[in-house]
Design a protein around this motif. Structure first.
Motif, mmCIF file in Angstrom:
data_model
loop_
_atom_site.group_PDB
_atom_site.id
_atom_site.type_symbol
_atom_site.label_atom_id
_atom_site.label_comp_id
_atom_site.label_asym_id
_atom_site.label_seq_id
_atom_site.Cartn_x
_atom_site.Cartn_y
_atom_site.Cartn_z
ATOM 1 N N GLU A 136 51.403 53.535 54.151
ATOM 2 C CA GLU A 136 51.824 54.566 55.101
ATOM 3 C C GLU A 136 52.036 55.922 54.409
ATOM 4 N N MET A 137 52.625 55.885 53.213
ATOM 5 C CA MET A 137 52.945 57.143 52.527
ATOM 6 C C MET A 137 51.688 57.875 52.047
ATOM 7 N N PRO A 191 57.520 61.428 50.304
ATOM 8 C CA PRO A 191 56.426 62.142 50.983
ATOM 9 C C PRO A 191 55.767 63.128 50.007
ATOM 10 N N MET A 224 66.255 56.590 46.486
ATOM 11 C CA MET A 224 65.722 55.981 47.711
ATOM 12 C C MET A 224 65.893 54.462 47.716
ATOM 13 N N GLN A 270 53.146 64.026 59.851
ATOM 14 C CA GLN A 270 53.974 62.976 59.252
ATOM 15 C C GLN A 270 54.029 61.756 60.175
ATOM 16 N N ASN A 271 53.746 60.573 59.631
ATOM 17 C CA ASN A 271 53.872 59.354 60.422
ATOM 18 C C ASN A 271 55.327 58.867 60.411
ATOM 19 N N THR A 329 56.843 56.383 58.959
ATOM 20 C CA THR A 329 57.385 56.037 57.636
ATOM 21 C C THR A 329 57.740 57.297 56.862
ATOM 22 N N MET A 330 56.835 58.255 56.882
ATOM 23 C CA MET A 330 57.108 59.517 56.172
ATOM 24 C C MET A 330 58.355 60.186 56.748
ATOM 25 N N GLN A 367 61.423 58.609 55.481
ATOM 26 C CA GLN A 367 61.703 58.956 54.079
ATOM 27 C C GLN A 367 62.275 60.374 53.969
ATOM 28 N N TRP A 368 61.718 61.300 54.778
ATOM 29 C CA TRP A 368 62.272 62.674 54.780
ATOM 30 C C TRP A 368 63.756 62.625 55.160
ATOM 31 N N LYS A 406 65.787 60.130 54.945
ATOM 32 C CA LYS A 406 66.550 59.465 53.878
ATOM 33 C C LYS A 406 66.851 60.439 52.728
ATOM 34 N N LEU A 407 65.942 61.362 52.517
ATOM 35 C CA LEU A 407 66.148 62.381 51.474
ATOM 36 C C LEU A 407 67.137 63.463 51.918
#
Lengths: 478, 141
Positions: free
Chosen positions: A197-198, A278, A295, B74-75, B77-78, B81-82, B84-85
């Motif tokens: 995905e990433m 990302p 993370m 951005q999907n 998952t991305m 993660q953003w 989460k950051l």
């Protein structure tokens, strides 16, 4: 072969105080990897910004090939020309004083700017660490200065202690990457890392038509610039040539095992970060492995990676001070620079004035906070040095063909590594031009200026015959 | 007849200090000037997704309109993660919409190539001249 090298440096000036011969292959490995390993903890990720995550991986491998050629070529010449200054001493024997002067300055600039980048990251990490502990807004500058001062003192006191410390902290930093890799569960894809995905980057149609590559193949080429950061400085092993006990064995062994270590660390680093961050974030992160550890949600990994990133920056800066000062010292000894720099400390037997002189440059650029720019200064200087290496080997083989002198190591498949290296250097110059063209132009302008300075100002102080110190026969063709 | 070795002049302490200052000055000029003149660093441009606008406020902050994670490429998952950051969509947009400018100025590329090649050619030419002096003094005396 090392015997001839010893004789060469000592016969040139038998009454001079020489550098101590105390280092073995482990120290050579620690010097090379110690300088470079920080490249896995910061800086390499700018290649992701220039070419996307896959672009960075391709750059990692292609530039890995560039550095393998560098290590092969360097091992042959350095294990034969075992004198402080590494490539600088080589250039004196194969090409001539002006080239040697430039090579010496490349080395000093590449290492001093790398040192500046290291302490810059160290200062920022202290600030980040303090923030995590609830002390927001800690100024990184005093820590930048402190790091340079302590490391300069360590180098002032002696190379053995400095590089023994490097070995320990480099080993900790390297194993932290392995521990993080295990911690992100590589055999359970999708649990913590999510590469599918990433890495599903959808490029803008106006910039690229290749899935996964945001700038297409041009971006992959552009990524070569910061791809060098995975390995930049491995050739620093040669700087210790005059201080190793057996150059013919220690230098090739230390350098090639260092390259293998870095290739493993670089691949693991990319894999961890590309699967968790990302690419737009990764491309501008200060300390991507540390970010990746955050993370995971594991406090142990966060603390470990913070410590490891600090250690890698310190180890690198430590090695850079060692290498830059040796190159500067060598140029002072040969009068390419004022002789004042050629002093060896009577007690510690280190080039202490050279160590002290370079401190303000490292501190000043460590204070800028501009990591990508500082790194680019280092990369351009390094790249100029690599461009010289194929020329160096070609001249070396032509002037002293195999069998005419005893070599500590013979680079296999010549001239293929030289041709590959020159081709990759040209491509990397173009990569720097893509995005950082003005900086490249200014740096070349600087080198043209100092070349004129050498020809018209310094060369008159140089003793001609003393530039050739090896106990070799006259080069062919002269 | 054997030639005598070249005897370089002795450099005075003042001369050594001047040379050290010149070198230090040249290093700072070459490295500092591009940073001070904003010539160092990357050539970038901003590309906004369709329907997205951004306006800079008086205090330097930015006001975005029309932002979606999907629009930013951005999907899910991305996006996770953003977040989460610790990045909001506006923070992320500030990074995602900045692109390197790889439009090649071929004239500048040609000039740069000529300068780099010319630099090496000069280096090798003068080095060879000096090298002959070194070899002559080392082996022919």
């Amino acid at each position: 072969m090392s015997d001839s090298a010893v004789t060469a440096t000592q016969t040139a000036n038998p009454n001079a105080i020489n550098l101590k011969k105390v280092l073995g292959p482990v120290h050579v490995w620690a010097l090379g990897v110690g300088i470079v390993l920080v490249g896995e903890f910061m800086g390499w990720n700018y290649s992701v910004a220039k070419g996307g995550a896959y672009g960075s991986l391709i750059a990692c491998w292609v530039i890995g090939l560039l550095y393998t050629c560098v290590a092969m070529i360097d091992s042959e010449i350095t294990s034969t020309v075992a004198a402080a200054g590494g490539q600088y001493a080589q250039a004196k024997h194969t090409t001539g004083p002006l080239m040697a002067f430039n090579v010496g300055i490349y080395l000093v600039m590449a290492y001093t700017m790398l040192e500046a980048a290291d302490v810059l990251v160290f200062g920022d990490l202290v600030s980040i660490g303090a923030g995590e502990l609830g002390r927001e807004g800690v100024d990184p500058k005093p820590f930048v200065f402190l790091a340079v001062a302590v490391l300069a003192w360590l180098n002032y006191r002696g190379v053995f202690m400095a590089l023994s410390v490097n070995f320990l902290i480099t080993a900790v930093a390297f194993f932290s990457i392995i521990i993080l890799w295990v911690g992100v569960q590589p055999f359970s894809p999708g649990e913590i890392t999510q590469h599918a995905e990433m890495l599903a980057i959808v490029p803008l149609p106006e910039l690229s038509s290749v899935q996964g590559l945001p700038y297409g193949w041009l971006g992959v080429l552009a990524a070569f610039q910061f791809g060098t950061w995975y390995y930049l400085g491995i050739e620093g092993t040669c700087q210790a040539a005059e201080e190793v006990r057996s150059a013919g064995r220690s230098l090739p062994l230390g350098t090639m095992s260092g390259m293998i270590t870095l290739l493993i660390a670089a691949s693991l680093t990319w894999w961890i970060c590309a699967g968790m961050l990302p690419w737009d974030y990764l491309g501008q992160a200060l300390a991507p492995l540390y970010d990746a550890s955050k993370m995971t949600g594991s406090n142990f990994l966060v603390v470990l990676l913070w410590v490891a990133t600090v250690f890698s920056a310190i180890a690198s800066a430590n090695g850079c001070i060692n290498d830059a000062s040796r190159a500067w010292f060598s140029m002072g000894r040969d009068r390419y620079l004022p002789q004042w720099f050629a002093a060896v400390h009577p007690r510690y037997r280190t080039p202490y004035r050279s160590i002290l002189f370079l401190i303000p440059i490292a501190v000043a650029f460590g204070f800028t906070g501009l990591l990508a720019q500082t790194i680019t200064f280092s990369i351009v200087s390094g790249l100029l040095g690599y461009t010289f290496m194929p020329i160096n080997l070609t001249k070396f083989r032509r002037k002293w063909p195999l069998g005419s002198i005893k070599r500590g190591f013979v680079s296999p498949m010549h001239p293929i590594p030289a041709i590959v290296l020159m081709t990759l250097c040209v491509l990397t110059f173009f990569a720097v031009f893509l995005g950082f063209g003005t900086q490249l132009f200014v740096m070349i302008g600087f080198y043209i200026f100092i070349s004129l300075y050498f020809v018209y100002r310094r060369y008159k102080y140089v003793r001609r015959g003393d530039q050739f110190t090896m106990a070799w026969p006259k080069p062919q063709g002269y | 007849m054997a030639k005598s070795a070249y005897q370089p002049p002795r450099q005075s302490t003042l001369g050594q200090i001047i040379d050290s200052v010149v070198i230090l000055g040249a290093v700072f000029l070459a490295l500092w000037l591009p940073i001070a003149a904003n010539l160092a660093g990357a050539d970038t441009k901003q590309i906004l997704p369709p329907g997205v606008t951004v306006a800079e406020n008086a205090d330097g902050s930015k006001t975005w309109t029309g932002l979606t994670w999907e629009g930013l490429g951005q999907n899910a998952t991305m996006q996770a993660q953003w977040e989460k950051l610790g990045y909001s969509i506006e923070d992320a947009a500030g990074l995602i919409t900045v692109w390197f400018d790889y439009e090649i100025n071929w004239l500048l590329a040609l000039v740069t190539a000529v300068v780099v090649i010319g630099y090496f050619a000069i280096l090798l030419y003068y080095s060879e001249r000096e090298y002959k002096e070194v070899i002559a003094e080392k082996f022919d005396r």
